[in-house]
Write a protein that holds these residues in place. Structure first.
Motif, PDB file in Angstrom:
ATOM      1  N   GLY A 754       0.840  -1.208   0.347  1.00  0.00           N
ATOM      2  CA  GLY A 754       0.277   0.070  -0.063  1.00  0.00           C
ATOM      3  C   GLY A 754       0.783   0.819  -0.031  1.00  0.00           C
ATOM      4  O   GLY A 754       1.900   1.676   0.454  1.00  0.00           O
ATOM      5  N   VAL A 770      -3.746   7.067   2.391  1.00  0.00           N
ATOM      6  CA  VAL A 770      -3.521   6.009   2.404  1.00  0.00           C
ATOM      7  C   VAL A 770      -4.057   5.435   0.783  1.00  0.00           C
ATOM      8  O   VAL A 770      -5.573   5.767   0.599  1.00  0.00           O
ATOM      9  CB  VAL A 770      -4.034   5.520   2.842  1.00  0.00           C
ATOM     10  CG1 VAL A 770      -3.080   3.752   3.153  1.00  0.00           C
ATOM     11  CG2 VAL A 770      -3.006   5.862   4.067  1.00  0.00           C
ATOM     12  N   GLU A 772      -5.257   2.892  -2.458  1.00  0.00           N
ATOM     13  CA  GLU A 772      -6.084   1.587  -1.925  1.00  0.00           C
ATOM     14  C   GLU A 772      -4.662   1.369  -1.963  1.00  0.00           C
ATOM     15  O   GLU A 772      -4.276   0.833  -3.029  1.00  0.00           O
ATOM     16  CB  GLU A 772      -6.769   1.065  -3.555  1.00  0.00           C
ATOM     17  CG  GLU A 772      -8.396   1.807  -3.052  1.00  0.00           C
ATOM     18  CD  GLU A 772      -9.042   1.272  -2.020  1.00  0.00           C
ATOM     19  OE1 GLU A 772      -8.861   0.277  -1.375  1.00  0.00           O
ATOM     20  OE2 GLU A 772     -10.334   1.918  -1.290  1.00  0.00           O
ATOM     21  N   SER A 813     -11.134  -3.115   2.927  1.00  0.00           N
ATOM     22  CA  SER A 813     -10.103  -2.014   3.056  1.00  0.00           C
ATOM     23  C   SER A 813     -10.155  -0.080   3.643  1.00  0.00           C
ATOM     24  O   SER A 813      -8.492  -0.319   4.278  1.00  0.00           O
ATOM     25  CB  SER A 813     -10.138  -1.993   1.486  1.00  0.00           C
ATOM     26  OG  SER A 813      -9.833  -0.778   0.773  1.00  0.00           O
ATOM     27  N   LYS A 817      -6.259   0.351   5.525  1.00  0.00           N
ATOM     28  CA  LYS A 817      -6.376   1.876   5.290  1.00  0.00           C
ATOM     29  C   LYS A 817      -5.558   2.576   6.581  1.00  0.00           C
ATOM     30  O   LYS A 817      -4.322   3.290   6.747  1.00  0.00           O
ATOM     31  CB  LYS A 817      -7.043   2.970   4.998  1.00  0.00           C
ATOM     32  CG  LYS A 817      -6.860   2.048   2.415  1.00  0.00           C
ATOM     33  CD  LYS A 817      -7.423   3.326   2.092  1.00  0.00           C
ATOM     34  CE  LYS A 817      -8.318   3.170   1.779  1.00  0.00           C
ATOM     35  NZ  LYS A 817      -9.272   3.829   0.461  1.00  0.00           N
TER      36      LYS A 817
END
Length: 904
Positions: A754, A770, A772, A813, A817
């Motif tokens: 990431g 941040v 994906e 997700s 993140k």
């Protein structure tokens, strides 16, 4: 002028074409040209591609889109042909996710000129050239006839033989004859006629696909080599049943690879029903080989002949020939490919550092001139136009052989194509402009719309002349690349990519700077473009050493530069200089800010940042304190664990303990970590020496290699760890041992990487964006260097597939993140970074994120997955780089306004 860039295509070289098309897209001079990306899928459809997909690592990362792919037990990525027969509606939905389909008759409205970055059949065989002629669109490179001739190695050999030109002796084996003749007798005949070694080739392929070298009189290896060139494979029941389930899957994936294997679709024996999907093939082989002793798999688009040549022992070279402004061939300096006994294969051609490319070839000037003249003669003989790449050998007896002329060339940033053009002073952007201009002139000479093309030529010439006299004030950015670690070659790739992105902008004027030396002394050198575009860091360092020793440029280079002076004066405007050493103080005079494109030590450890801060030079990435922590994976793990974040169990394994008592050292590790576990350097990246240790023998081999005293690898331990050709394995005083992170009963388990970007809000507070994350798919035990950086090799899916349901995927997700943001806060990461982790999703939906490592200066090569992530956030690669530089500048400005505390 609107330039339609055709890339991708139907051939087995489509991934190199895709990467080359991206290079052209990025390097076209935006003041002169508007790029129009025309992605050609593997079934020959034209797609006007949305820009963000240009920066994917491989075609399979985005096309066919995940939504169009059938459910896969093993989560395999496939090309569009593996979806089988699709309905018109299914085609439409697949294409609309990545762009829009373009009908042939629309092409003249979309572009003024077609730049062909396609390779192999369907790209350089005259087919698309004929279509463009029909539509009246001028295009790059050779015309129909020389293209058709240039793809056919057998036709080329026959002509060279008929003209009595030196070329290796050859024979042709037809598939139908092979199937009915005595194989042992055929081998005996070829050995008698051509000698050993034998070179076997698929006659209509490039990039060394379908090529084998047979060194011994071995029938089984000969039969396997013939099958490789015909793109078929005989599978025996005995061999199949010897494999475990995971090995069978890996075997099928390798078999169906378009470069190393036979590709898809395939048919069994003499059947006509094709198998499209690798998983279907896996199941079919399990079923067939329960009863059958063997099966023959044949690719439906395989070759029907095999070209067999005698092996030429000698020096291998490659030479780009271009047309000069008068339409006459001009050979650029030939490059020697220096390697061991290994073949110059796909991997060696396209992964930096595996094969040395020496320009010009290290021969007397007269011999190099002989090579150039022979290449120019072949260019004329075959009727090539605009440019071509001609390969050959100089035998040990001095005899010259020319072989395999190509009407196009790989267009990666450090390919022969740009590498040799740089020797006359043209950077990639300038060289592309020259080739477009030369192609327009060639099409006009051939009678294609002469009045319209005369107007285009006049307009382009005027614009090029105007570019030479522009005097815009641009921000000077020193791009520092290279280094002396095992990551030096990837650093050069990153640095070149940053340089090229900035140089095509109106805002920045990049200055390439190479760092070498040692931990005790960092040496900086300003590079001319011809040295910056050398193949790898070692080549660049060698050229610097030659310059420091006072060596004058090679006489043949001086000669070629004189011959090309009209080209360079028009398109480059300034002569090449020698590499020049500078101090850090001179760097501050030379540049307004710095982009550090180094990886590992030096670069990510804070030492360089400390020097730049003394000079108040803005730079990219994290500050000194944060960098000095994140460079050390052990220290990073310790900090994160104390903050309550999940990391693998870990410890350092020092050389002194191993030297004192190796047996106790091994037992201590085995007591704390059950096999298999991970061993890796604590402060190197790029997958350098990251190994899954499965037993005591591998542990001993790893220690012997990483604790060795000499530079060269130890052959025995290297064999135990299955190290690849020229695989980097650094020497260290300690290494990091970690528990192997496993599924541990989770419902879903995946490896992710990431990226993040920081900025200041209006109140001056640090904001962390941040992106994906990408899902990284490793085909081996750990993610390899090739999967990270070799065009078309790595498989990254962005965004990561946490769940099939979109709402659930987004929930997971967001949790991931949040963890990555927390990592950045704990470690005080600034600018940008890449964080690698494993994610477990439990049956009830709980999410566990286990951090592997943090990269404060992640790789910035053209296809690195951080660009996939920023594209989803709406940033082009240039915009992302611009934001990174702007943050560095803002950080310096903020620091200068921080009040100094009063002395008590």
């Amino acid at each position: 002028m609107k330039i339609g860039i055709f890339f991708g295509g139907t051939s087995r070289e489509r991934e190199i074409s895709f990467a080359g098309g991206r290079t052209v897209f990025d390097n076209l001079d935006k003041a002169l040209f508007q790029p129009v990306p025309i992605f050609v899928d593997s079934l020959g459809q034209f797609i006007l591609l949305d820009w963000q997909f240009i920066y994917k690592g491989t075609i399979r990362d985005f096309y066919p889109p995940v939504e169009s792919q059938p459910a896969s037990v093993h989560h395999l990525q496939v090309y569009i042909e593996s979806l089988g027969e699709l309905s018109h509606e299914e085609w439409f939905h697949a294409i609309m996710k990545v762009g829009r389909q373009v009908q042939v008759e629309e092409l003249p409205q979309l572009m003024d000129f077609a730049f062909l970055a396609l390779h192999g059949p369907g790209g350089e065989d005259g087919a698309i050239q004929g279509m463009l002629e029909w539509l009246g669109i001028p295009y790059s490179g050779s015309g129909i006839l020389p293209s058709a001739f240039g793809i056919d190695k057998i036709a080329q050999k026959n002509l060279l033989h008929a003209l009595n030109r030196p070329t290796p002796n050859f024979r042709v084996i037809k598939a139908e004859e092979w199937d009915t003749t005595d194989h042992a007798a055929t081998l005996a005949y070829l050995v008698r006629e051509l000698g050993l070694p034998l070179v076997l080739k698929a006659p209509r392929q490039g990039s060394s696909i379908g090529v084998s070298i047979l060194k011994t009189d071995n029938l089984a290896k000969f039969e396997a080599a013939i099958d490789r060139s015909l793109f078929r494979k005989l599978v025996t029941r005995e061999d199949w049943l010897r494999l475990g389930e995971q090995d069978k899957l890996a075997w099928v994936q390798h078999l169906t690879d378009i470069r190393e294997g036979i590709g898809l679709p395939v048919v069994f024996d003499d059947e006509t029903a094709p198998i499209y999907h690798p998983e279907t093939l896996l199941f079919a082989l399990n079923e067939r080989l329960e009863s059958a002793e063997q099966v023959l798999l044949t690719n439906v688009d395989g070759e029907t002949q095999v070209l067999v040549e005698s092996f030429v022992a000698g020096r291998e070279f490659s030479c780009i020939v271009v047309e000069d402004p008068n339409g006459l061939p001009l050979a650029l300096p030939p490059t020697e490919i220096v390697k061991g006994e290994e073949m110059f294969d796909y991997r060696s051609k396209y992964l930096p550092g595996l094969a040395r490319k020496v320009t010009p070839i290290d021969l007397p000037e007269a011999k190099i001139q002989e090579i150039r003249e022979a290449c120019e003669e072949m260019f004329r003989t075959f009727g090539f136009q605009v440019y071509a790449r001609l390969d050959g050998f100089v035998g040990h007896d001095g005899k010259l052989f020319l072989n395999d002329p190509n009407t196009t060339s790989g267009m990666l940033p450090a390919s022969f194509f740009f590498h040799q053009a740089a020797e006359i002073g043209l950077n990639p952007s300038q060289f592309l402009t020259y080739l477009i201009r030369t192609s327009l002139a060639a099409r006009r000479r051939a009678g294609l719309r002469p009045v319209k093309l005369a107007q285009l030529l006049a307009k382009l010439d005027e614009a090029v002349a105007g570019r030479q006299h522009e005097a815009t004030e641009r921000i000077r950015v020193a791009v520092i690349m290279g280094g002396y670690s095992s990551e030096r070659h990837i650093s050069v790739e990153s640095g070149r990519n940053i340089y090229e992105k900035l140089s095509s902008s109106a805002k920045y004027a990049p200055v390439p700077v190479f760092l070498t030396g040692s931990a005790d002394e960092h040496k900086l050198y300003v590079l001319p473009v011809n040295v910056m575009l050398k193949d790898n860091a070692d080549d660049i360092r060698e050229k610097i050493e030659h310059a420091e020793a006072g060596e004058a440029p090679h006489p043949i280079l001086e000669r070629i530069r004189r011959e090309a002076s009209v080209i360079t004066s028009t398109y480059a405007g300034q002569a090449l200089a020698q590499p020049r050493r500078i101090s850090f103080e001179e760097l501050a005079q030379l540049a307004d800010e710095v982009f550090i494109a180094l990886h590992g030590r030096p670069g990510e450890d804070g030492a360089l940042q400390q020097q730049l801060e003394k000079l108040h030079l803005p730079y990219n990435g994290s500050g000194v304190a944060s960098s000095s922590v994140t460079i050390n994976k052990f220290e990073t793990n310790e900090r994160l664990r104390k903050a309550g974040l999940l990391v693998a169990d870990h410890r350092m394994a020092p050389k002194l303990e191993w030297q004192a008592d190796a047996e106790s050292f091994y037992r201590s590790l085995e007591t704390q970590f059950a096999y298999p576990f991970i061993a890796k350097p604590a402060d190197d990246g790029c997958s350098s020496a990251v190994k899954k240790i499965k037993n005591r023998l591998e542990l001993e081999a790893f220690c012997q290699l990483i604790f060795r005293t000499e530079e060269d690898l130890l052959s025995g331990p290297a064999a135990v760890l299955h190290l690849g050709f020229k695989e980097e394995f650094p020497r260290k005083d300690a290494f990091l041992v970690e528990t192997l992170i496993s599924r541990d009963g989770a419902a879903h388990f995946l490896e992710i990487t990431g990226g993040l970007l920081t900025s200041y809000d209006e109140q001056g507070q640090l904001k962390i964006e941040v992106f994906e994350a990408s899902e990284a798919l490793a085909t081996g035990e750990v993610l390899s260097l090739e999967e990270k950086f070799l065009a078309g090799e790595g498989q990254n899916i962005t965004p990561a597939r946490y769940a099939s349901d979109s709402a659930e995927r987004q929930r997971i997700s967001d949790e991931v993140k949040a963890v990555l943001r927390r990592v950045a806060e704990v470690l005080d990461i600034q600018g940008y970074a890449r964080i690698d982790a494993f994610v477990r999703v439990r049956q009830q939906g709980q999410v566990e994120v286990l951090i592997i490592e943090v990269n404060s200066l992640p790789g910035m090569t053209p296809a690195t997955c951080i660009f996939h992530q920023t594209a989803l956030a709406g940033y082009t690669p240039y915009q992302f780089i611009d934001r990174i530089l702007e943050f560095g500048k803002a950080r310096v400005e903020r620091a200068s306004h921080v009040p100094t505390p009063l002395l008590s």
